[in-house]
Scaffold this motif. Structure first.
Motif, PDB file in Angstrom:
ATOM      1  N   LYS A  34       0.840  -1.197   0.000  1.00  0.00           N
ATOM      2  CA  LYS A  34       0.000   0.000   0.000  1.00  0.00           C
ATOM      3  C   LYS A  34       0.880   1.255   0.000  1.00  0.00           C
ATOM      4  O   LYS A  34       0.662   2.196  -0.757  1.00  0.00           O
ATOM      5  CB  LYS A  34      -0.950  -0.032   1.196  1.00  0.00           C
ATOM      6  CG  LYS A  34      -1.832   1.209   1.227  1.00  0.00           C
ATOM      7  CD  LYS A  34      -3.019   1.082   2.094  1.00  0.00           C
ATOM      8  CE  LYS A  34      -3.904   2.330   2.038  1.00  0.00           C
ATOM      9  NZ  LYS A  34      -3.191   3.582   1.880  1.00  0.00           N
ATOM     10  N   GLY A  35       1.906   1.238   0.850  1.00  0.00           N
ATOM     11  CA  GLY A  35       2.791   2.399   0.934  1.00  0.00           C
ATOM     12  C   GLY A  35       3.479   2.683  -0.390  1.00  0.00           C
ATOM     13  O   GLY A  35       3.579   3.839  -0.820  1.00  0.00           O
ATOM     14  N   PHE A  36       3.911   1.619  -1.063  1.00  0.00           N
ATOM     15  CA  PHE A  36       4.609   1.793  -2.339  1.00  0.00           C
ATOM     16  C   PHE A  36       3.665   2.388  -3.386  1.00  0.00           C
ATOM     17  O   PHE A  36       4.013   3.346  -4.085  1.00  0.00           O
ATOM     18  CB  PHE A  36       5.155   0.433  -2.823  1.00  0.00           C
ATOM     19  CG  PHE A  36       5.879   0.537  -4.127  1.00  0.00           C
ATOM     20  CD1 PHE A  36       7.216   0.908  -4.171  1.00  0.00           C
ATOM     21  CD2 PHE A  36       5.224   0.290  -5.326  1.00  0.00           C
ATOM     22  CE1 PHE A  36       7.886   1.041  -5.385  1.00  0.00           C
ATOM     23  CE2 PHE A  36       5.885   0.413  -6.546  1.00  0.00           C
ATOM     24  CZ  PHE A  36       7.215   0.783  -6.561  1.00  0.00           C
ATOM     25  N   ILE A  37       2.470   1.836  -3.462  1.00  0.00           N
ATOM     26  CA  ILE A  37       1.527   2.314  -4.486  1.00  0.00           C
ATOM     27  C   ILE A  37       1.071   3.743  -4.161  1.00  0.00           C
ATOM     28  O   ILE A  37       0.922   4.582  -5.056  1.00  0.00           O
ATOM     29  CB  ILE A  37       0.335   1.334  -4.641  1.00  0.00           C
ATOM     30  CG1 ILE A  37       0.840  -0.011  -5.186  1.00  0.00           C
ATOM     31  CG2 ILE A  37      -0.757   1.912  -5.540  1.00  0.00           C
ATOM     32  CD1 ILE A  37       1.453   0.003  -6.585  1.00  0.00           C
ATOM     33  N   ASP A  38       0.900   4.053  -2.895  1.00  0.00           N
ATOM     34  CA  ASP A  38       0.537   5.435  -2.532  1.00  0.00           C
ATOM     35  C   ASP A  38       1.610   6.404  -3.030  1.00  0.00           C
ATOM     36  O   ASP A  38       1.307   7.464  -3.564  1.00  0.00           O
ATOM     37  CB  ASP A  38       0.387   5.573  -1.012  1.00  0.00           C
ATOM     38  CG  ASP A  38      -0.913   4.951  -0.518  1.00  0.00           C
ATOM     39  OD1 ASP A  38      -1.755   4.585  -1.367  1.00  0.00           O
ATOM     40  OD2 ASP A  38      -1.078   4.820   0.717  1.00  0.00           O
ATOM     41  N   ARG A  39       2.873   6.017  -2.863  1.00  0.00           N
ATOM     42  CA  ARG A  39       3.954   6.910  -3.334  1.00  0.00           C
ATOM     43  C   ARG A  39       4.006   6.922  -4.858  1.00  0.00           C
ATOM     44  O   ARG A  39       4.236   7.957  -5.472  1.00  0.00           O
ATOM     45  CB  ARG A  39       5.295   6.468  -2.741  1.00  0.00           C
ATOM     46  CG  ARG A  39       5.398   6.835  -1.262  1.00  0.00           C
ATOM     47  CD  ARG A  39       6.802   6.675  -0.725  1.00  0.00           C
ATOM     48  NE  ARG A  39       7.227   5.287  -0.711  1.00  0.00           N
ATOM     49  CZ  ARG A  39       8.185   4.780  -1.473  1.00  0.00           C
ATOM     50  NH1 ARG A  39       8.863   5.541  -2.303  1.00  0.00           N
ATOM     51  NH2 ARG A  39       8.493   3.505  -1.414  1.00  0.00           N
ATOM     52  N   ALA A  40       3.746   5.751  -5.490  1.00  0.00           N
ATOM     53  CA  ALA A  40       3.787   5.682  -6.959  1.00  0.00           C
ATOM     54  C   ALA A  40       2.755   6.627  -7.576  1.00  0.00           C
ATOM     55  O   ALA A  40       3.008   7.249  -8.615  1.00  0.00           O
ATOM     56  CB  ALA A  40       3.540   4.242  -7.415  1.00  0.00           C
ATOM     57  N   ARG A  41       1.595   6.766  -6.932  1.00  0.00           N
ATOM     58  CA  ARG A  41       0.553   7.663  -7.446  1.00  0.00           C
ATOM     59  C   ARG A  41       1.056   9.084  -7.596  1.00  0.00           C
ATOM     60  O   ARG A  41       0.614   9.823  -8.458  1.00  0.00           O
ATOM     61  CB  ARG A  41      -0.634   7.710  -6.471  1.00  0.00           C
ATOM     62  CG  ARG A  41      -1.549   6.558  -6.574  1.00  0.00           C
ATOM     63  CD  ARG A  41      -2.680   6.696  -5.550  1.00  0.00           C
ATOM     64  NE  ARG A  41      -3.222   5.397  -5.264  1.00  0.00           N
ATOM     65  CZ  ARG A  41      -3.984   4.711  -6.108  1.00  0.00           C
ATOM     66  NH1 ARG A  41      -4.340   5.237  -7.245  1.00  0.00           N
ATOM     67  NH2 ARG A  41      -4.402   3.514  -5.808  1.00  0.00           N
ATOM     68  N   TRP A  42       1.981   9.467  -6.712  1.00  0.00           N
ATOM     69  CA  TRP A  42       2.479  10.834  -6.728  1.00  0.00           C
ATOM     70  C   TRP A  42       3.749  11.002  -7.562  1.00  0.00           C
ATOM     71  O   TRP A  42       4.226  12.111  -7.739  1.00  0.00           O
ATOM     72  CB  TRP A  42       2.822  11.277  -5.291  1.00  0.00           C
ATOM     73  CG  TRP A  42       1.637  11.527  -4.442  1.00  0.00           C
ATOM     74  CD1 TRP A  42       1.085  10.677  -3.538  1.00  0.00           C
ATOM     75  CD2 TRP A  42       0.835  12.712  -4.407  1.00  0.00           C
ATOM     76  NE1 TRP A  42      -0.002  11.250  -2.934  1.00  0.00           N
ATOM     77  CE2 TRP A  42      -0.173  12.513  -3.456  1.00  0.00           C
ATOM     78  CE3 TRP A  42       0.879  13.937  -5.086  1.00  0.00           C
ATOM     79  CZ2 TRP A  42      -1.134  13.472  -3.171  1.00  0.00           C
ATOM     80  CZ3 TRP A  42      -0.076  14.897  -4.790  1.00  0.00           C
ATOM     81  CH2 TRP A  42      -1.063  14.658  -3.850  1.00  0.00           C
ATOM     82  N   SER A  43       4.294   9.862  -8.053  1.00  0.00           N
ATOM     83  CA  SER A  43       5.665   9.938  -8.572  1.00  0.00           C
ATOM     84  C   SER A  43       5.802  10.885  -9.749  1.00  0.00           C
ATOM     85  O   SER A  43       6.788  11.610  -9.846  1.00  0.00           O
ATOM     86  CB  SER A  43       6.177   8.542  -8.938  1.00  0.00           C
ATOM     87  OG  SER A  43       5.384   8.038  -9.976  1.00  0.00           O
TER      88      SER A  43
END
Ligand SMILES: Cc1ncc(COP(=O)(O)O)c(C=O)c1O
Length: 320
Positions: A188-197
């Motif tokens: 979840k943490g990785f995908i949350d950050r990926a959304r903002w990348s």
């Protein structure tokens, strides 16, 4: 419309996260976008190097995106067995030192399948276990990982191929045949950050997700092992095409394991432009040495291709 057409939707209640064994997923436009967003998300503080196969899509076919988006150096590794990377290959090139002249490896990126070749599951596990013990995350370019699951006769599920990685990009187009779309899966943490990348979002996600869902369910299959989808038949066709080529004296460059046949044109003294020209006359558009087959390639197309093989391997004279 979809539910009325086949009612498969209700058969496959599995979500992308169930299927891949990850907690969260992000829909993206393409395989390149999936890889680049995932790699960008992993790498936040230079200096760093990304280690990958020397033929990897992220290295050869993504317009230098890894360096442009992240500033990373990419370290290409040549597999000693000529087919797939092993832990020993990785160990021969990885940079673990603190020496300020060096560029530490902060990501390993594997690709399965690569050029249609499968990395054995046990080897992927060895690499991932070692990388994790050394604090290095591992990304999988799994644009075609569906093929690996199907080709290994359902011995291991899709989740077994994907859950060990820190991130995976999977494509709905290519072998699965959807018009567009890929996804990234991870924590979840990785995908949350990926959304903002790189910013931005898709408001019309349903238009992309609906055909992607049909592609997964019908071409890969509603089960997790790819036993019930059309891809299995595609692989049979690929083997048939390879046999048509070799029975006429042609050689292949790489073993035929999934959805691709690599024609050894040099060994047969064939100029790719000649092959393209003969293909054009038969109504088959061919590019280089690589034939990629998908589930819509018909018997009629295979017959045309056979005529192309006959001509280029000099079994018959070309039609004028
Ligand atoms: C292994 C692999 N990764 C990534 C991609 C890139 O996908 P796209 O063309 O959707 O950007 C491809 C495309 O063929 C591929 O084969």
């Amino acid at each position: 419309m979809y539910t009325r057409r086949r009612n498969i939707y209700s058969l496959s209640a599995a979500t992308p996260t169930d299927r891949t064994g990850h907690k969260s997923a992000l829909l993206v436009m393409s395989g390149t976008m999936g890889n680049q967003v995932a790699i960008r998300t992993h790498l936040t503080q230079a200096p760093y190097s990304v280690l990958c196969d020397h033929r990897a899509h992220i290295l050869i076919s993504e317009a230098g995106g890894v360096s442009a988006w992240t500033g990373a150096t990419t370290i290409p590794v040549i597999p000693a067995n000529g087919l797939y990377l092993t832990l020993e290959d990785i160990l021969s090139r990885v940079v673990l030192s603190n020496n300020i002249h060096h560029c530490p490896t902060k990501l390993v990126s594997l690709e399965n399948t690569l050029h249609g070749l499968i990395i054995p599951l046990d080897e992927m596990r060895r690499i991932v276990d070692w990388a994790h013990e050394n604090g290095i995350p591992v990304h999988l370019d799994g644009a075609r990982v569906w093929d690996a699951v199907v080709a290994t006769s359902g011995r291991h599920s899709l989740a077994e191929h994907t859950s060990m990685f820190d991130s995976v990009s999977l494509c709905f187009s290519k072998g699965l045949g959807a018009p567009i779309g890929s996804m990234i899966v991870g924590s979840k943490g990785f995908i949350d950050r990926a959304r903002w990348s790189i910013g931005g979002g898709i408001r019309q996600a349903g238009v992309i997700a609906a055909p992607a869902r049909v592609a997964v369910d019908e071409v890969f299959g509603v089960d997790s092992y790819g036993m019930m989808g059309r891809m299995r038949g595609t692989h049979q066709r690929v083997r048939r095409i390879a046999a048509l080529w070799t029975e006429r004296g042609g050689r292949v460059l790489l073993p035929v394991q999934t959805g691709m046949v690599w024609l050894h044109l040099d060994a047969a003294g064939i100029d790719p432009s000649f092959m393209r020209e003969i293909g054009g006359r038969e109504g088959v558009r061919l590019s280089e040495r690589r034939l990629v087959v998908h589930h819509q390639i018909s018997d009629a197309t295979i017959q045309r291709l056979t005529r192309v093989f006959d001509v280029i391997l000099k079994k018959t004279t070309p039609k004028l």
